[in-house]
Write an enzyme that holds these catalytic residues in place. Structure first.
Site, PDB file in Angstrom:
ATOM      1  N   LYS A   1      72.022  93.744  -0.571  1.00 25.58           N
ATOM      2  CA  LYS A   1      71.705  94.855   0.329  1.00 25.58           C
ATOM      3  C   LYS A   1      72.475  94.608   1.624  1.00 25.58           C
ATOM      4  CE  LYS A   1      69.543  97.127   3.732  1.00 25.58           C
ATOM      5  NZ  LYS A   1      69.220  96.782   5.126  1.00 25.58           N
TER       6      LYS A   1
ATOM      7  N   GLY B   1      72.921  98.332   7.585  1.00 24.20           N
ATOM      8  CA  GLY B   1      73.712  99.246   8.411  1.00 24.20           C
ATOM      9  C   GLY B   1      74.181  98.534   9.665  1.00 24.20           C
TER      10      GLY B   1
ATOM     11  N   GLY C   1      71.350 102.694   9.383  1.00 27.36           N
ATOM     12  CA  GLY C   1      70.505 103.068  10.522  1.00 27.36           C
ATOM     13  C   GLY C   1      71.243 103.350  11.817  1.00 27.36           C
TER      14      GLY C   1
ATOM     15  N   ASP D   1      66.127  98.642   2.420  1.00 27.51           N
ATOM     16  CA  ASP D   1      65.585  97.370   1.907  1.00 27.51           C
ATOM     17  C   ASP D   1      64.716  97.641   0.675  1.00 27.51           C
ATOM     18  OD1 ASP D   1      66.771  96.062   4.031  1.00 27.51           O
ATOM     19  OD2 ASP D   1      64.931  95.829   5.177  1.00 27.51           O
TER      20      ASP D   1
ATOM     21  N   LYS E   1      62.319  93.616   5.211  1.00 27.69           N
ATOM     22  CA  LYS E   1      63.221  92.764   4.431  1.00 27.69           C
ATOM     23  C   LYS E   1      62.422  91.672   3.701  1.00 27.69           C
ATOM     24  CE  LYS E   1      66.865  92.486   7.013  1.00 27.69           C
ATOM     25  NZ  LYS E   1      67.298  93.791   6.484  1.00 27.69           N
TER      26      LYS E   1
HETATM   27  N1  LIG Z   1      62.360  85.694  12.614  1.00 22.43           N
HETATM   28  C1  LIG Z   1      63.469  86.460  12.604  1.00 22.43           C
HETATM   29  N2  LIG Z   1      64.654  85.927  12.217  1.00 22.43           N
HETATM   30  C2  LIG Z   1      65.784  86.642  12.211  1.00 22.43           C
HETATM   31  N3  LIG Z   1      65.849  87.948  12.573  1.00 22.43           N
HETATM   32  C3  LIG Z   1      64.708  88.562  12.973  1.00 22.43           C
HETATM   33  C4  LIG Z   1      63.462  87.847  12.991  1.00 22.43           C
HETATM   34  N4  LIG Z   1      62.500  88.707  13.412  1.00 22.43           N
HETATM   35  C5  LIG Z   1      63.105  89.875  13.655  1.00 22.43           C
HETATM   36  N5  LIG Z   1      64.429  89.819  13.387  1.00 22.43           N
HETATM   37  C6  LIG Z   1      65.361  90.944  13.571  1.00 22.43           C
HETATM   38  O1  LIG Z   1      65.701  91.488  12.307  1.00 22.43           O
HETATM   39  C7  LIG Z   1      67.029  92.048  12.456  1.00 22.43           C
HETATM   40  C8  LIG Z   1      67.596  92.357  11.077  1.00 22.43           C
HETATM   41  O2  LIG Z   1      66.991  93.530  10.551  1.00 22.43           O
HETATM   42  P1  LIG Z   1      67.646  94.989  10.791  1.00 22.43           P
HETATM   43  O3  LIG Z   1      66.756  95.989  10.150  1.00 22.43           O
HETATM   44  O4  LIG Z   1      67.962  95.181  12.244  1.00 22.43           O
HETATM   45  O5  LIG Z   1      69.052  94.868  10.063  1.00 22.43           O
HETATM   46  P2  LIG Z   1      69.521  95.399   8.631  1.00 22.43           P
HETATM   47  O6  LIG Z   1      68.345  95.651   7.748  1.00 22.43           O
HETATM   48  O7  LIG Z   1      70.511  94.391   8.176  1.00 22.43           O
HETATM   49  O8  LIG Z   1      70.246  96.737   8.958  1.00 22.43           O
HETATM   50  P3  LIG Z   1      69.749  98.252   8.637  1.00 22.43           P
HETATM   51  O9  LIG Z   1      68.261  98.307   8.898  1.00 22.43           O
HETATM   52  O10 LIG Z   1      70.531  99.073   9.604  1.00 22.43           O
HETATM   53  O11 LIG Z   1      70.098  98.528   7.198  1.00 22.43           O
HETATM   54  C9  LIG Z   1      67.746  91.008  13.249  1.00 22.43           C
HETATM   55  O12 LIG Z   1      68.892  91.529  13.910  1.00 22.43           O
HETATM   56  C10 LIG Z   1      66.685  90.546  14.244  1.00 22.43           C
HETATM   57  O13 LIG Z   1      66.769  91.257  15.447  1.00 22.43           O
HETATM   58 MG   LIG Z   2      66.763  97.068   8.343  1.00 23.44          MG
END
Ligand SMILES: Nc1ncnc2c1ncn2[C@@H]1O[C@H](COP(=O)(O)OP(=O)(O)OP(=O)(O)O)[C@@H](O)[C@H]1O
Ligand SMILES: [Mg+2]
Length: 260
Positions: free
Chosen positions: A8, A11, A42, A160, A216
């Site tokens: 996955k 974004g 996103g 996710d 996630k």
């Molecule tokens: N304990 C943690 N460890 C790491 N990251 C964390 C934690 N808690 C929160 N986060 C946040 O989770 C974010 C990743 O999730 P995010 O939904 O922003 O990204 P993505 O799922 O990869 O992208 P998208 O949602 O756009 O598809 C990180 O950038 C961070 O800010």
């Molecule tokens: Mg996300």
């Protein structure tokens, strides 16, 4: 028989995937893995909604999706991000085919919470024949997280959750979240290399795991099984395989407690 890995791609990271990330994909394919990708979008959806002056709100971490928002989400996910990712994979010499989850009956969904979220879906079934056909012929299917209801309405699905539903349906042996952090970080911002479901729940309760990391890890927990014994969270800015090992955080089922 080939094993399958579902990735996955967040974004948050699709615009910044590193050369070593693509090398890792090549290493997987050379080692006889079937590879498929589900992506988010996103930040790009938010930017396009802003440019078009369409209001957007979140409810429990998911985007409230009106008809106007869905039109933009579909345009950005299936038009912009899906093509961007498919093109870059092909530029790197990887055969990729872009699809929307709404194509070929791939993702079927019900409304998740129509009152609060509008046109947001919860995947109810996955028709794997199209993606299996592609992977069996050496292609990487690249899927945008959209689904259709039994009444043929299109719904927006959290990427996710869409990826987890697909990973379960194709019986993936590995499921990797590629994101913008090196993995799950502890309270001191240090990378956790291996974590169990109960340790994850503790970190959610203590608010060390917050925001986008919550869907996630929840998707990861819903995918762990005898077949899929570890789910990985890794950075798209680095290699996801180093010296034959996966980088990032490995979410493992953990030891079963003996009751005898
Ligand atoms: N304990 C943690 N460890 C790491 N990251 C964390 C934690 N808690 C929160 N986060 C946040 O989770 C974010 C990743 O999730 P995010 O939904 O922003 O990204 P993505 O799922 O990869 O992208 P998208 O949602 O756009 O598809 C990180 O950038 C961070 O800010
Ligand atoms: Mg996300």
């Amino acid at each position: 028989m080939s094993k399958t890995v579902v990735l996955k791609c967040g974004g948050s990271t699709v615009h910044q995937l590193s050369e070593s990330f693509f090398q890792s994909l090549k290493a997987l394919i050379n080692n006889n893995w079937n590879v498929m990708i589900v992506h988010g979008g996103g930040p790009d959806i938010t930017n396009m909604l802003k440019a078009l002056k369409i209001e957007t709100e979140f409810f429990k971490g998911q985007r409230k999706t009106t008809e106007d928002v869905l039109e933009v989400a579909e345009m950005v996910l299936a038009g912009k991000i899906n093509k961007l990712l498919t093109n870059v994979l092909q530029d790197k010499g990887l055969d990729a085919i872009g699809l929307s989850g709404s194509d070929g009956g791939l993702l079927k969904a019900n409304y998740l919470d129509k009152e609060h979220l509008g046109l947001v879906g919860e995947v109810t079934s996955v028709q794997t024949s199209v993606v299996s056909l592609l992977m069996d012929n050496g292609y990487i299917p690249v899927v945008a997280p959209l689904a259709r209801t039994v009444e043929n309405e299109t719904l927006n699905v959290n990427a996710d959750l869409a990826a987890a539903a697909i990973a379960n349906a194709v019986s993936a042996e590995k499921f990797i979240f590629v994101t913008d952090v090196p993995g799950i970080l502890d309270g001191n911002k240090q990378l956790i290399e291996e974590i169990t479901p109960s340790e994850i729940n503790t970190l959610i309760e203590s608010e060390v795991i917050t925001g986008g990391m919550i869907p996630k890890v929840q998707s990861a927990l819903a995918t762990l099984s005898d077949n899929c014994q570890e789910v990985i969270i890794a950075s798209g800015q680095k290699a996801i395989i180093e010296d034959g090992h996966f980088t990032g955080t490995k979410i493992v089922k953990g030891m079963e407690v003996s009751t005898s």
